[in-house]
Design a protein around this motif. Structure first.
Motif, PDB file in Angstrom:
ATOM      1  N   LEU A 170       0.820  -1.215   0.000  1.00  0.00           N
ATOM      2  CA  LEU A 170       0.000   0.000   0.000  1.00  0.00           C
ATOM      3  C   LEU A 170       0.852   1.262   0.000  1.00  0.00           C
ATOM      4  N   PHE A 171       1.841   1.330   0.878  1.00  0.00           N
ATOM      5  CA  PHE A 171       2.657   2.544   0.955  1.00  0.00           C
ATOM      6  C   PHE A 171       3.556   2.689  -0.264  1.00  0.00           C
ATOM      7  N   LEU A 172       4.002   1.573  -0.813  1.00  0.00           N
ATOM      8  CA  LEU A 172       4.746   1.647  -2.072  1.00  0.00           C
ATOM      9  C   LEU A 172       3.847   2.179  -3.186  1.00  0.00           C
ATOM     10  N   LEU A 173       2.594   1.722  -3.223  1.00  0.00           N
ATOM     11  CA  LEU A 173       1.631   2.187  -4.225  1.00  0.00           C
ATOM     12  C   LEU A 173       1.382   3.686  -4.110  1.00  0.00           C
ATOM     13  N   ILE A 174       1.272   4.176  -2.878  1.00  0.00           N
ATOM     14  CA  ILE A 174       1.048   5.617  -2.682  1.00  0.00           C
ATOM     15  C   ILE A 174       2.218   6.399  -3.267  1.00  0.00           C
ATOM     16  N   GLY A 175       3.426   5.905  -3.047  1.00  0.00           N
ATOM     17  CA  GLY A 175       4.599   6.581  -3.601  1.00  0.00           C
ATOM     18  C   GLY A 175       4.646   6.518  -5.114  1.00  0.00           C
ATOM     19  N   LEU A 176       4.267   5.373  -5.693  1.00  0.00           N
ATOM     20  CA  LEU A 176       4.315   5.202  -7.148  1.00  0.00           C
ATOM     21  C   LEU A 176       3.147   5.871  -7.857  1.00  0.00           C
ATOM     22  N   GLU A 177       2.076   6.137  -7.133  1.00  0.00           N
ATOM     23  CA  GLU A 177       0.861   6.671  -7.754  1.00  0.00           C
ATOM     24  C   GLU A 177       1.073   8.040  -8.393  1.00  0.00           C
ATOM     25  N   VAL A 178       2.144   8.751  -7.981  1.00  0.00           N
ATOM     26  CA  VAL A 178       2.436  10.054  -8.572  1.00  0.00           C
ATOM     27  C   VAL A 178       2.692   9.936 -10.077  1.00  0.00           C
ATOM     28  N   LEU A 179       3.029   8.747 -10.549  1.00  0.00           N
ATOM     29  CA  LEU A 179       3.262   8.527 -11.981  1.00  0.00           C
ATOM     30  C   LEU A 179       2.011   8.778 -12.820  1.00  0.00           C
ATOM     31  N   VAL A 180       0.840   8.549 -12.225  1.00  0.00           N
ATOM     32  CA  VAL A 180      -0.392   8.641 -13.013  1.00  0.00           C
ATOM     33  C   VAL A 180      -1.326   9.763 -12.558  1.00  0.00           C
ATOM     34  N   LEU A 181      -0.893  10.582 -11.607  1.00  0.00           N
ATOM     35  CA  LEU A 181      -1.771  11.622 -11.085  1.00  0.00           C
ATOM     36  C   LEU A 181      -1.809  12.876 -11.948  1.00  0.00           C
ATOM     37  N   HIS A 182      -0.766  13.110 -12.740  1.00  0.00           N
ATOM     38  CA  HIS A 182      -0.676  14.311 -13.584  1.00  0.00           C
ATOM     39  C   HIS A 182      -0.872  15.585 -12.760  1.00  0.00           C
ATOM     40  N   LEU A 183      -0.090  15.698 -11.687  1.00  0.00           N
ATOM     41  CA  LEU A 183      -0.193  16.868 -10.813  1.00  0.00           C
ATOM     42  C   LEU A 183       0.353  18.106 -11.518  1.00  0.00           C
ATOM     43  N   GLN A 184      -0.256  19.254 -11.210  1.00  0.00           N
ATOM     44  CA  GLN A 184       0.136  20.512 -11.829  1.00  0.00           C
ATOM     45  C   GLN A 184       0.817  21.411 -10.809  1.00  0.00           C
ATOM     46  N   GLY A 185       1.842  22.132 -11.283  1.00  0.00           N
ATOM     47  CA  GLY A 185       2.581  23.017 -10.388  1.00  0.00           C
ATOM     48  C   GLY A 185       1.721  24.114  -9.795  1.00  0.00           C
ATOM     49  N   GLY A 186       0.653  24.499 -10.513  1.00  0.00           N
ATOM     50  CA  GLY A 186      -0.214  25.567 -10.033  1.00  0.00           C
ATOM     51  C   GLY A 186      -0.952  25.225  -8.760  1.00  0.00           C
ATOM     52  N   HIS A 187      -1.051  23.928  -8.447  1.00  0.00           N
ATOM     53  CA  HIS A 187      -1.772  23.511  -7.238  1.00  0.00           C
ATOM     54  C   HIS A 187      -0.912  23.596  -5.981  1.00  0.00           C
ATOM     55  N   LEU A 188       0.378  23.886  -6.148  1.00  0.00           N
ATOM     56  CA  LEU A 188       1.294  23.844  -5.005  1.00  0.00           C
ATOM     57  C   LEU A 188       0.876  24.804  -3.895  1.00  0.00           C
ATOM     58  N   LEU A 189       0.466  26.021  -4.267  1.00  0.00           N
ATOM     59  CA  LEU A 189       0.061  27.005  -3.253  1.00  0.00           C
ATOM     60  C   LEU A 189      -1.135  26.515  -2.445  1.00  0.00           C
ATOM     61  N   LEU A 190      -2.098  25.911  -3.140  1.00  0.00           N
ATOM     62  CA  LEU A 190      -3.281  25.422  -2.428  1.00  0.00           C
ATOM     63  C   LEU A 190      -2.922  24.230  -1.532  1.00  0.00           C
ATOM     64  N   VAL A 191      -1.993  23.390  -1.979  1.00  0.00           N
ATOM     65  CA  VAL A 191      -1.523  22.276  -1.143  1.00  0.00           C
ATOM     66  C   VAL A 191      -0.874  22.816   0.127  1.00  0.00           C
ATOM     67  N   LEU A 192      -0.025  23.832  -0.034  1.00  0.00           N
ATOM     68  CA  LEU A 192       0.650  24.428   1.131  1.00  0.00           C
ATOM     69  C   LEU A 192      -0.353  25.065   2.084  1.00  0.00           C
ATOM     70  N   ALA A 193      -1.441  25.606   1.538  1.00  0.00           N
ATOM     71  CA  ALA A 193      -2.487  26.179   2.390  1.00  0.00           C
ATOM     72  C   ALA A 193      -3.309  25.077   3.060  1.00  0.00           C
ATOM     73  N   ALA A 194      -3.510  23.963   2.346  1.00  0.00           N
ATOM     74  CA  ALA A 194      -4.366  22.892   2.860  1.00  0.00           C
ATOM     75  C   ALA A 194      -3.744  22.152   4.035  1.00  0.00           C
ATOM     76  N   ILE A 195      -2.424  22.059   4.072  1.00  0.00           N
ATOM     77  CA  ILE A 195      -1.763  21.306   5.159  1.00  0.00           C
ATOM     78  C   ILE A 195      -2.102  21.881   6.532  1.00  0.00           C
ATOM     79  N   PRO A 196      -1.881  23.187   6.788  1.00  0.00           N
ATOM     80  CA  PRO A 196      -2.286  23.725   8.098  1.00  0.00           C
ATOM     81  C   PRO A 196      -3.797  23.723   8.298  1.00  0.00           C
ATOM     82  N   ILE A 197      -4.573  23.838   7.213  1.00  0.00           N
ATOM     83  CA  ILE A 197      -6.030  23.799   7.340  1.00  0.00           C
ATOM     84  C   ILE A 197      -6.487  22.433   7.861  1.00  0.00           C
ATOM     85  N   VAL A 198      -5.932  21.365   7.294  1.00  0.00           N
ATOM     86  CA  VAL A 198      -6.296  20.012   7.730  1.00  0.00           C
ATOM     87  C   VAL A 198      -5.860  19.776   9.177  1.00  0.00           C
ATOM     88  N   LEU A 199      -4.687  20.265   9.532  1.00  0.00           N
ATOM     89  CA  LEU A 199      -4.234  20.129  10.928  1.00  0.00           C
ATOM     90  C   LEU A 199      -5.133  20.912  11.876  1.00  0.00           C
TER      91      LEU A 199
END
Length: 419
Positions: free
Chosen positions: A306-335
């Motif tokens: 499972l944890f190996l799959l989570i690490g490898l899953e980035v291959l198929v997620l097609h993440l965009q650099g524009g989402h980085l700011l929202l990710v950085l905002a979401a981390i403290p929000i979730v906490l």
């Protein structure tokens, strides 16, 4: 077309190789080491694909990982075994002592977390220029709110957490998956029905009704199948048949719940807790040792994959650099959402019971997110909101497992250090 056997061979072989490398050189917690090496491998393969596309290595690996239905693999397969194995090894006595705290955090806590995270993320998305409606923000809140039992139980093996706090973290993580999956399904239906505004018929009572329909029946069914398994094991003295009985109970309980609209996660947790607590009565110690050892091996293998799959899953997620700011905002929000969802139940219960020093910060930081959240995010139907939710979910999960997972032991030691 990549066959199921080839995918299983790939994942198990990589798990073995990466596990050996981690133990030999890095000595990180096993699951975190596999996730990091899977992530590093994904980034390396993506880089190779960009630099040397003619080799086709990255494309073949991406195709292999893309052939895996992550949601079905987790929610309709691995989760049953992981929850049952986790529940089997949990001591029921501390859970009984913390039953009210666990019940509140796994129910009301999930609802509070969902709402707090949704509102804060919706505001952050608007401020950063992302088009994320409130219904979709609520969907994200529901899928990111449950603490992951696989990550949490793995963490508790290495962190010296006080028994009362450990019982709360373990118990909550085992039960809140079922609650969160039900809430996620209800909120997703609302989001698909009205993408631009909060539906008028969306209320706490509506979600509560859905929960009330699924959870009690699942718990009673888990009790019934667990009791039958205990009686069957007590009547024989054969470790192979006893292991087969435990396997049969696990898969049959989960499958019947899925078929008839009950919460499979809650049912297998209840069955696992009952079998684990009764494993000493009527079952020989030798048979009990074999039963527990078998499920420990299953737990470790599936954890690794499972944890190996989570690490490898980035291959198929097609993440965009524009989402980085929202990710950085979401981390403290979730906490922050986690902090509120822990503080409210503990504050309500503090009038009638005493809590260990540092309970709130340890419960907040130790509430790891993992494969369940990623699986739910990947199950979303195609929409404008899916890429944003997927990117934010993946970023939060990586931070949770890597940063929180590696530092919670130090937080425990510092929080509990005598003045």
């Amino acid at each position: 077309m990549v066959s199921i056997f080839e995918i299983a061979a790939l994942l198990l072989t990589l798990s073995a190789i990466f596990g050996w490398i981690n133990l030999r050189f890095f000595k990180l917690p096993h699951t975190i080491g596999l996730l990091l090496m899977g992530l590093a491998s994904s980034i390396f393969l993506l880089g190779m694909h960009r630099l040397l596309p003619d080799l086709g290595i990255g494309a073949r690996m991406t195709h292999a990982i893309g052939s895996i239905d992550f949601y079905s693999t987790i929610m309709d397969g691995m989760l049953a075994f992981l929850l049952f194995a986790g529940a089997l090894h949990v001591d029921l006595r501390p859970l009984k002592n913390q039953k009210w705290a666990i019940a509140l955090m796994a129910s009301i806590g999930v609802v509070i977390s969902t709402v707090v995270i949704a509102v804060c993320l919706w505001l952050a998305a608007r401020a950063l220029g992302f088009q994320l409606s409130m219904p979709w923000a609520l969907v994200f809140g529901a899928l990111i709110s449950p603490t992951d039992p696989v990550a949490v139980l793995s963490l508790l093996k290495s962190a010296d957490v006080p028994e009362s706090i450990e019982a709360k973290i373990a118990g909550e993580s085992l039960f809140n998956d079922g609650v969160a999956v039900v809430a996620f399904s209800a909120l997703l239906a609302f989001a698909l029905g009205s993408p631009d505004q909060v539906p008028q018929d969306l209320s706490f009572d509506t979600v509560s009704e859905v929960l009330a329909e699924q959870a009690p029946g699942a718990a009673l069914f888990g009790l019934a199948t667990g009791w039958i398994a205990c009686r069957a094991m007590a009547a024989i003295n054969d470790r192979i048949v006893e292991i087969l009985i435990s396997l049969g109970v696990c898969v049959a309980t989960y499958a019947v719940c899925l078929r008839y609209g009950m919460s499979g996660p809650i049912a297998v947790v209840v069955a696992g807790l009952l079998i684990g607590s009764r494993a000493g009565g009527g079952i020989s110690m030798k048979a009990k040792d074999h039963l527990f050892a078998f499920w420990e091996v299953i737990d470790e293998i599936l954890n690794s994959v499972l944890f190996l799959l989570i690490g490898l899953e980035v291959l198929v997620l097609h993440l965009q650099g524009g989402h980085l700011l929202l990710v950085l905002a979401a981390i403290p929000i979730v906490l922050f959402g986690r902090l509120v969802s822990v503080t409210v139940p503990i504050s309500l219960l503090s009038f009638r019971q005493k809590f260990a020093v540092g309970a709130i910060p340890i419960l907040t930081w130790g509430g790891l997110r993992g494969g369940v959240s990623v699986a739910l995010a990947l199950s979303l139907p195609d929409s404008e909101a899916k890429p944003t939710i997927l990117a934010v979910t993946y970023g939060v999960v990586l931070f949770s497992i890597i940063v929180q997972g590696l530092t919670v032991k130090h937080l425990v030691a510092r929080t509990l250090k005598p003045a």
